[in-house]
Design a protein around this motif. Structure first.
Motif, PDB file in Angstrom:
ATOM      1  N   UNK A  51       0.866  -1.177   0.000  1.00  0.00           N
ATOM      2  CA  UNK A  51       0.000   0.000   0.000  1.00  0.00           C
ATOM      3  C   UNK A  51       0.902   1.225   0.000  1.00  0.00           C
ATOM      4  N   UNK A  52       0.609   2.161  -0.902  1.00  0.00           N
ATOM      5  CA  UNK A  52       1.352   3.418  -0.970  1.00  0.00           C
ATOM      6  C   UNK A  52       0.391   4.570  -0.720  1.00  0.00           C
ATOM      7  N   UNK A  53       0.952   5.736  -0.415  1.00  0.00           N
ATOM      8  CA  UNK A  53       0.095   6.907  -0.264  1.00  0.00           C
ATOM      9  C   UNK A  53       0.153   7.756  -1.535  1.00  0.00           C
ATOM     10  N   UNK A  54      -0.602   8.830  -1.527  1.00  0.00           N
ATOM     11  CA  UNK A  54      -0.753   9.624  -2.743  1.00  0.00           C
ATOM     12  C   UNK A  54       0.522  10.353  -3.162  1.00  0.00           C
ATOM     13  N   UNK A  55       1.539  10.415  -2.305  1.00  0.00           N
ATOM     14  CA  UNK A  55       2.784  11.074  -2.692  1.00  0.00           C
ATOM     15  C   UNK A  55       3.521  10.297  -3.775  1.00  0.00           C
ATOM     16  N   UNK A  56       3.255   9.010  -3.897  1.00  0.00           N
ATOM     17  CA  UNK A  56       3.939   8.167  -4.888  1.00  0.00           C
ATOM     18  C   UNK A  56       3.050   7.778  -6.065  1.00  0.00           C
ATOM     19  N   UNK A  57       1.799   8.211  -6.042  1.00  0.00           N
ATOM     20  CA  UNK A  57       0.841   7.681  -7.015  1.00  0.00           C
ATOM     21  C   UNK A  57       1.085   8.157  -8.451  1.00  0.00           C
ATOM     22  N   UNK A  58       1.575   9.372  -8.635  1.00  0.00           N
ATOM     23  CA  UNK A  58       1.741   9.875 -10.002  1.00  0.00           C
ATOM     24  C   UNK A  58       2.732   9.017 -10.787  1.00  0.00           C
ATOM     25  N   UNK A  59       3.904   8.764 -10.225  1.00  0.00           N
ATOM     26  CA  UNK A  59       4.888   7.910 -10.900  1.00  0.00           C
ATOM     27  C   UNK A  59       4.382   6.476 -11.012  1.00  0.00           C
ATOM     28  N   UNK A  60       3.719   5.994  -9.975  1.00  0.00           N
ATOM     29  CA  UNK A  60       3.208   4.625  -9.996  1.00  0.00           C
ATOM     30  C   UNK A  60       2.188   4.442 -11.118  1.00  0.00           C
ATOM     31  N   UNK A  61       1.335   5.420 -11.337  1.00  0.00           N
ATOM     32  CA  UNK A  61       0.348   5.341 -12.435  1.00  0.00           C
ATOM     33  C   UNK A  61       1.046   5.300 -13.790  1.00  0.00           C
ATOM     34  N   UNK A  62       2.162   6.047 -13.928  1.00  0.00           N
ATOM     35  CA  UNK A  62       2.926   6.018 -15.174  1.00  0.00           C
ATOM     36  C   UNK A  62       3.454   4.607 -15.436  1.00  0.00           C
ATOM     37  N   UNK A  63       3.928   3.946 -14.380  1.00  0.00           N
ATOM     38  CA  UNK A  63       4.413   2.567 -14.509  1.00  0.00           C
ATOM     39  C   UNK A  63       3.271   1.643 -14.917  1.00  0.00           C
ATOM     40  N   UNK A  64       2.119   1.801 -14.281  1.00  0.00           N
ATOM     41  CA  UNK A  64       0.970   0.954 -14.598  1.00  0.00           C
ATOM     42  C   UNK A  64       0.640   1.042 -16.089  1.00  0.00           C
ATOM     43  N   UNK A  65       0.717   2.246 -16.661  1.00  0.00           N
ATOM     44  CA  UNK A  65       0.432   2.440 -18.086  1.00  0.00           C
ATOM     45  C   UNK A  65       1.554   1.910 -18.974  1.00  0.00           C
ATOM     46  N   UNK A  66       2.802   2.002 -18.492  1.00  0.00           N
ATOM     47  CA  UNK A  66       3.964   1.640 -19.307  1.00  0.00           C
ATOM     48  C   UNK A  66       4.267   0.146 -19.334  1.00  0.00           C
ATOM     49  N   UNK A  67       3.818  -0.602 -18.349  1.00  0.00           N
ATOM     50  CA  UNK A  67       4.148  -2.035 -18.277  1.00  0.00           C
ATOM     51  C   UNK A  67       3.644  -2.745 -19.540  1.00  0.00           C
ATOM     52  N   UNK A  68       4.554  -3.365 -20.299  1.00  0.00           N
ATOM     53  CA  UNK A  68       4.148  -3.963 -21.581  1.00  0.00           C
ATOM     54  C   UNK A  68       3.256  -5.197 -21.450  1.00  0.00           C
ATOM     55  N   UNK A  69       3.194  -5.802 -20.253  1.00  0.00           N
ATOM     56  CA  UNK A  69       2.366  -6.996 -20.077  1.00  0.00           C
ATOM     57  C   UNK A  69       1.279  -6.798 -19.015  1.00  0.00           C
ATOM     58  N   UNK A  70       1.051  -5.560 -18.612  1.00  0.00           N
ATOM     59  CA  UNK A  70       0.021  -5.223 -17.617  1.00  0.00           C
ATOM     60  C   UNK A  70       0.180  -6.000 -16.306  1.00  0.00           C
TER      61      UNK A  70
END
Length: 79
Positions: A51-70
């Motif tokens: 579980x992460x807080x909102x301070x890390x969510x922006x970069x984490x969302x970028x990773x979620x979109x970038x992962x080639x295999x979801x």
């Protein structure tokens, strides 16, 4: 109140490209088996969660979109 988010890494689906750990090293790490895991998670060959807080969510969302295999998934924790 700070929002919380559950990050899940499907280690079976992961192909070990490393983009997640390069983009967001405060959340993702490469494990000895060559696949991505989550910082602070109990190491598991199939699935890791933290579980992460909102301070890390922006970069984490970028990773979620970038992962080639979801393999990376993020959902808001509703309390």
């Amino acid at each position: 109140m700070t929002k919380k988010f559950k990050v899940t890494q499907d280690r079976i689906q992961c192909i070990g490209c490393g983009s997640c750990a390069a983009m967001c090293p405060e959340v993702w790490v490469m494990r000895a088996d060559g696949k991505a895991g989550l910082v602070g998670a109990k190491e598991d060959p199939e699935l890791e969660e933290i579980v992460i807080d909102e301070t890390k969510i922006e970069k984490a969302r970028e990773v979620e979109k970038a992962c080639p295999v979801d393999a990376a998934k993020i959902e808001e924790v509703v309390e």
